[in-house]
Design an enzyme around this catalytic site. Structure first.
Site, PDB file in Angstrom:
ATOM      1  N   ASN A  44       0.800  -1.222   0.000  1.00  0.00           N
ATOM      2  CA  ASN A  44       0.000   0.000   0.000  1.00  0.00           C
ATOM      3  C   ASN A  44       0.839   1.282   0.000  1.00  0.00           C
ATOM      4  O   ASN A  44       0.613   2.180  -0.801  1.00  0.00           O
ATOM      5  CB  ASN A  44      -0.979  -0.011   1.171  1.00  0.00           C
ATOM      6  CG  ASN A  44      -0.298  -0.238   2.509  1.00  0.00           C
ATOM      7  OD1 ASN A  44       0.749  -0.868   2.605  1.00  0.00           O
ATOM      8  ND2 ASN A  44      -0.893   0.292   3.559  1.00  0.00           N
TER       9      ASN A  44
ATOM     10  N   GLY B  62       7.151 -14.545  -2.456  1.00  0.00           N
ATOM     11  CA  GLY B  62       5.889 -14.856  -1.810  1.00  0.00           C
ATOM     12  C   GLY B  62       6.067 -15.339  -0.391  1.00  0.00           C
ATOM     13  O   GLY B  62       7.092 -15.102   0.260  1.00  0.00           O
TER      14      GLY B  62
ATOM     15  N   GLY C  44       2.434  -5.622   7.673  1.00  0.00           N
ATOM     16  CA  GLY C  44       1.413  -6.300   6.901  1.00  0.00           C
ATOM     17  C   GLY C  44       0.210  -6.623   7.756  1.00  0.00           C
ATOM     18  O   GLY C  44      -0.033  -5.998   8.790  1.00  0.00           O
ATOM     19  N   SER C  45      -0.540  -7.615   7.333  1.00  0.00           N
ATOM     20  CA  SER C  45      -1.781  -7.958   8.025  1.00  0.00           C
ATOM     21  C   SER C  45      -1.498  -8.600   9.370  1.00  0.00           C
ATOM     22  O   SER C  45      -0.433  -9.181   9.607  1.00  0.00           O
ATOM     23  CB  SER C  45      -2.601  -8.911   7.157  1.00  0.00           C
ATOM     24  OG  SER C  45      -1.999 -10.203   7.123  1.00  0.00           O
TER      25      SER C  45
ATOM     26  N   GLU D  66       4.418  -4.440  12.623  1.00  0.00           N
ATOM     27  CA  GLU D  66       3.509  -3.306  12.439  1.00  0.00           C
ATOM     28  C   GLU D  66       2.371  -3.830  11.598  1.00  0.00           C
ATOM     29  O   GLU D  66       2.542  -4.090  10.408  1.00  0.00           O
ATOM     30  CB  GLU D  66       4.237  -2.129  11.782  1.00  0.00           C
ATOM     31  CG  GLU D  66       3.548  -0.791  12.007  1.00  0.00           C
ATOM     32  CD  GLU D  66       2.447  -0.522  11.007  1.00  0.00           C
ATOM     33  OE1 GLU D  66       1.263  -0.671  11.389  1.00  0.00           O
ATOM     34  OE2 GLU D  66       2.754  -0.175   9.868  1.00  0.00           O
ATOM     35  N   LEU D  67       1.193  -3.979  12.203  1.00  0.00           N
ATOM     36  CA  LEU D  67       0.130  -4.784  11.620  1.00  0.00           C
ATOM     37  C   LEU D  67      -1.087  -3.935  11.260  1.00  0.00           C
ATOM     38  O   LEU D  67      -0.959  -2.763  10.939  1.00  0.00           O
ATOM     39  CB  LEU D  67      -0.218  -5.923  12.586  1.00  0.00           C
ATOM     40  CG  LEU D  67       1.000  -6.739  13.058  1.00  0.00           C
ATOM     41  CD1 LEU D  67       0.601  -7.793  14.082  1.00  0.00           C
ATOM     42  CD2 LEU D  67       1.734  -7.364  11.888  1.00  0.00           C
ATOM     43  N   GLY D  68      -2.252  -4.530  11.309  1.00  0.00           N
ATOM     44  CA  GLY D  68      -3.442  -3.851  10.837  1.00  0.00           C
ATOM     45  C   GLY D  68      -3.998  -2.838  11.816  1.00  0.00           C
ATOM     46  O   GLY D  68      -3.469  -2.616  12.908  1.00  0.00           O
TER      47      GLY D  68
ATOM     48  N   CYS E  16      -2.887   1.318   6.674  1.00  0.00           N
ATOM     49  CA  CYS E  16      -3.115   0.714   7.991  1.00  0.00           C
ATOM     50  C   CYS E  16      -3.744   1.715   8.959  1.00  0.00           C
ATOM     51  O   CYS E  16      -4.431   1.324   9.893  1.00  0.00           O
ATOM     52  CB  CYS E  16      -1.808   0.168   8.561  1.00  0.00           C
ATOM     53  SG  CYS E  16      -0.497   1.400   8.783  1.00  0.00           S
TER      54      CYS E  16
ATOM     55  N   GLU F 167     -11.272  -5.032   9.958  1.00  0.00           N
ATOM     56  CA  GLU F 167     -10.473  -4.094   9.170  1.00  0.00           C
ATOM     57  C   GLU F 167     -10.857  -4.265   7.705  1.00  0.00           C
ATOM     58  O   GLU F 167     -10.714  -5.345   7.137  1.00  0.00           O
ATOM     59  CB  GLU F 167      -8.977  -4.361   9.346  1.00  0.00           C
ATOM     60  CG  GLU F 167      -8.115  -3.372   8.557  1.00  0.00           C
ATOM     61  CD  GLU F 167      -6.632  -3.689   8.633  1.00  0.00           C
ATOM     62  OE1 GLU F 167      -5.829  -2.752   8.458  1.00  0.00           O
ATOM     63  OE2 GLU F 167      -6.274  -4.857   8.837  1.00  0.00           O
TER      64      GLU F 167
ATOM     65  N   PHE G 139      -9.839  -2.181   4.934  1.00  0.00           N
ATOM     66  CA  PHE G 139      -8.746  -1.842   4.020  1.00  0.00           C
ATOM     67  C   PHE G 139      -9.297  -1.422   2.655  1.00  0.00           C
ATOM     68  O   PHE G 139      -8.836  -1.840   1.597  1.00  0.00           O
ATOM     69  CB  PHE G 139      -7.764  -3.001   3.877  1.00  0.00           C
ATOM     70  CG  PHE G 139      -6.319  -2.555   3.885  1.00  0.00           C
ATOM     71  CD1 PHE G 139      -5.746  -2.042   5.028  1.00  0.00           C
ATOM     72  CD2 PHE G 139      -5.549  -2.640   2.735  1.00  0.00           C
ATOM     73  CE1 PHE G 139      -4.423  -1.618   5.043  1.00  0.00           C
ATOM     74  CE2 PHE G 139      -4.226  -2.214   2.733  1.00  0.00           C
ATOM     75  CZ  PHE G 139      -3.663  -1.697   3.892  1.00  0.00           C
TER      76      PHE G 139
END
Length: 495
Positions: A164, A220, A240-241, A262-264, A296, A390, A392
């Site tokens: 993002n 990936g 990320g998530s 550092e998440l959602g 986020c 969330e 997004f």
């Protein structure tokens, strides 16, 4: 510039022919997996190719990083600082070219792309001060020796970044980690590998960073998993998530690595009684709809005092209805595309579920292709999926409250704790700010904000605290503390 081999009149700083379809390990090399196309979400056009790293690529890179790290850490602070400054200069000097890539690869408006370039440069410039910053303390002691607590590089750092805000969310770990004497392996999201990786690699390549100190491995989940397993990697910095962050944290814990997560977020905007409705709706629209809500820190919950709730909903719905939608690069539209169909379908599922649970769609709620219209939902209670999850995406659920006690309870009931905005009387706002659980609180500003010198992080399901920004957080994140004692001669012992 050149995107996908388009003709160019001047030399491209990014130099796509150099990196297209390749990894950067010991120079630009093919990966062991098939390449994938980099798609422009607004048009579906192919912008280039990215190599995909395998787990074997990661393990080999980790060994190479460990070999390069000790020599890099031993370099004079001034030499490391100079590399960081030159990397920052690369972003400044080539801002126009790089911003076009950010716009087209991420579906961003020009202002968002410009912000990413500016922050990237500032992250490098701020990090250039880290090699000269004090790296320890002199401790008192009852023994006849000198006692020190000194900071040393953690070693090899893995950085895993999302799609993002790919440039900011990569460089904010890469730059300070390198400045503090670590080597870094960077795995950007393969949907946005140029903004999240290739331009960073080119910046440090042009800056003269020694071989092996930074390696670029788009990939990936298998590549990310290998980063949690490779024994040379001591720190994993993941953005990320929450679901993916849990897996990263669990694997790092099992392998005794440090994980910075550092998440959602399901962030709240609280509109107090007496707030200016027009200004509050403008802040609310920006907080929910910026970059199509794919941030986020996006405002996912609007808590509005019951005395102004209906007026606020009308103003916010009017904002949503009148925001132009289109390709930001071609048309300058403020609302661009969702990154891909999977994310668009996730957004639409929640909106449909919200309606089924009793919410009213005041604006939006439909899409064409990857363009999802800014959406305002009223009649949302705390059990509604649009309130609890969330999203997004560009969706603004609104609920009323009667008292500050109720507002605090509504903010804190979320399992997330990343960012909170409070709009209105500063005295009331400060009273509420003291009662909310969040990594960031912004009074009379919306929820989205980031500065290179400010601590950034969340609590609860939003992460494990501030791991980015400023000297203190960066030194804590990317160094280890060693206790060192020194005597002028060997101490006497009774044995």
């Amino acid at each position: 510039m050149s995107i996908n081999g388009e003709a160019q009149e001047t030399k491209s700083a990014l130099d796509q022919q150099r990196w297209d379809g390749k990894l950067f390990t010991d120079g630009w090399v093919p990966g062991n997996a098939a390449t994938i196309e980099i798609l422009e979400p607004a048009t579906g056009a192919v912008l280039g190719k990215t190599a995909m790293a395998t787990s074997e690529d990661v393990f080999a890179a980790a060994t190479r990083s460990a070999e390069a790290q000790s020599a890099w850490a031993a370099m004079k602070p001034a030499e490391r600082a100079a590399v960081l400054r030159r990397a920052g200069d690369f972003f400044v000097a080539n801002a126009t070219e790089l911003a076009e890539w950010v716009q087209r690869e991420t579906g961003a408006i020009a202002a968002k792309a410009g912000l990413e370039i500016t922050v990237a440069a500032n992250e490098c410039f701020d990090a250039a001060g880290l090699p000269h910053h004090p790296h320890g303390d002199v401790l008192t002691s009852d023994e006849d020796h000198w006692s020190f607590a000194r900071r040393q590089p953690a070693g090899v750092v893995a950085v895993i970044s999302p799609f993002n805000f790919p440039l900011i969310l990569s460089i904010r770990s890469v730059a300070p980690a390198i400045a503090l004497g670590n080597s870094v392996i960077l795995k950007p999201d393969p949907r946005t590998p140029v903004s999240g990786g290739y331009m960073i690699m080119r910046a440090f390549e042009e800056a003269g960073l020694p071989s092996g100190v930074l390696q670029l491995l788009p990939g990936g989940a298998d590549a990310g998993s290998a980063m949690t397993e490779a024994p040379e990697i001591r720190v994993v910095s993941f953005t990320g998530s929450t679901a993916a962050g849990r897996r990263v944290g669990e694997a790092c814990g099992r392998n005794l690595k440090r994980a910075h997560l550092e998440l959602g977020g399901n962030n709240a905007i609280v509109v107090l009684p007496g707030a200016d409705i027009a200004k509050a709706a403008s802040a609310g629209a920006f907080g929910s709809f910026l970059h199509q809500g794919q941030v986020c820190m996006t405002a996912g919950r609007h808590l509005v005092h019951e005395s102004i709730h209906d007026e606020y909903v009308r103003a916010l719905a009017e904002k949503a209805t009148n925001l132009p939608i289109g390709d930001p690069w071609a048309s300058g539209a403020p609302i661009g595309p969702i990154i891909d169909e999977k994310q668009r379908d996730h957004i639409d599922r929640i909106v449909r579920s919200a309606q089924a649970a009793g919410a009213t769609v005041e604006a939006g709620g439909t899409y064409e292709g990857l363009f999802y219209r800014p959406t305002v939902l009223s009649g949302v209670d705390t059990a509604n999926p649009a309130w609890a999850e969330e999203i997004f995406g560009p969706v603004a659920p609104v609920q009323s409250f009667a008292t500050l006690d109720e507002a605090a309870a509504l903010v804190n009931e979320s399992e997330y704790g990343l960012s909170v905005s409070i709009l209105g009387n500063v005295g009331e706002a400060m009273t509420l700010a003291d009662r909310v659980r969040s990594g960031k609180v912004h009074i009379n500003e919306q929820t989205v904000g980031d500065e290179s010198n400010a601590p950034f992080g969340g609590v609860g399901h939003s992460g494990n605290g501030a791991r980015f920004g400023g000297y203190g957080a960066n030194i804590e994140a990317f160094t280890e503390t060693q206790w060192l004692t020194v005597r002028s001669e060997i101490a006497p012992y009774p044995f």
